[in-house]
Design an enzyme around this catalytic site. Sequence first.
Site, PDB file in Angstrom:
ATOM      1  N   HIS A  73       0.857  -1.194   0.000  1.00 29.12           N
ATOM      2  CA  HIS A  73       0.000   0.000   0.000  1.00 29.12           C
ATOM      3  C   HIS A  73       0.890   1.240   0.000  1.00 29.12           C
ATOM      4  CE1 HIS A  73      -3.649   2.351   0.673  1.00 29.12           C
ATOM      5  NE2 HIS A  73      -2.940   3.066   1.551  1.00 29.12           N
ATOM      6  N   SER A  74       0.549   2.212  -0.866  1.00 33.68           N
ATOM      7  CA  SER A  74       1.261   3.482  -0.961  1.00 33.68           C
ATOM      8  C   SER A  74       2.736   3.221  -1.280  1.00 33.68           C
ATOM      9  CB  SER A  74       1.073   4.268   0.345  1.00 33.68           C
ATOM     10  OG  SER A  74       1.408   5.617   0.187  1.00 33.68           O
ATOM     11  N   LEU A  75       3.670   3.698  -0.449  1.00 37.49           N
ATOM     12  CA  LEU A  75       5.083   3.416  -0.715  1.00 37.49           C
ATOM     13  C   LEU A  75       5.322   1.911  -0.811  1.00 37.49           C
ATOM     14  CD1 LEU A  75       8.093   4.227  -0.939  1.00 37.49           C
ATOM     15  CD2 LEU A  75       8.150   4.300   1.582  1.00 37.49           C
ATOM     16  N   SER A 101      -1.722  -0.948  -4.068  1.00 32.61           N
ATOM     17  CA  SER A 101      -2.847  -0.266  -3.434  1.00 32.61           C
ATOM     18  C   SER A 101      -2.479   1.170  -3.077  1.00 32.61           C
ATOM     19  CB  SER A 101      -3.223  -1.047  -2.157  1.00 32.61           C
ATOM     20  OG  SER A 101      -4.205  -0.370  -1.412  1.00 32.61           O
TER      21      SER A 101
END
Length: 251
Positions: A73-75, A101
């Site tokens: 998720h994200s990074l 994500s």
Amino acid sequence: MRLLCLPYSGGSAMIYARWRRLLPSWIDVRPVEWPGRGARMDEPPATDPCALASQLARELGAQLDAPYALFGHSLGAVIAFELAHSLLDRGAPAPAILFASGAEAPAVRDGSKWREPLSDEALLRELRSLRGTPEEVLSNPELMRSALPVLRADFLMCGAYVYRPRPPLPCPVHVFGGVDDETSREALQGWGRETSASFTLHMLPGHHFFIHTQQAELIDLIGTALARQSGRSIGLHRSEDHERVLRPATH
């Protein structure tokens, strides 16, 4: 099926601890801890995303004795993408699915505002804008004293990321986005250029941290995708705990 889960900036492997109970037993959830947090608190936090991906590939490659998928998720989605390439470079099999994500496609990311270390005040403003950390945590100086160095390193990783064009991954890429997140649909669809297999985009209600607010639906989609990819019955992708989350008791 092994599911390797990578955290977001400032997060740790603990954010996926509950997924072990929510996904069925045939999915072996393996939260991946990065240096500088949790059980790896004694190691310096990484600031180079590609170096971190290479390190994780060395550490995890020997454990890939079963089909596996990656979730970030994200990074964490960017690190998962680089990890997939690093594993392939080392001769490992491709993941069954790469789940990305809450993150722009690697080719369109612009982390220029995070190339210099942020002050404590700037980090706190950034966290408040993302709306993923409770105010009581942000207002706790003792908690923030230990969390901010890790966050600062993670934001530097965002700023240090440089996209390298390579052949598309030979595995499906499944992307999740939040309807109210700043990440645009166009930026999410850019992930489609990173696969020579299938591409799927699911938009979920919520802002950047829909991974928590829409946890049941997100896990349902992951379980369904992995069941389909494994040739299992779609109805076998939910655990008993997940059924309770989806249909909470009314008494």
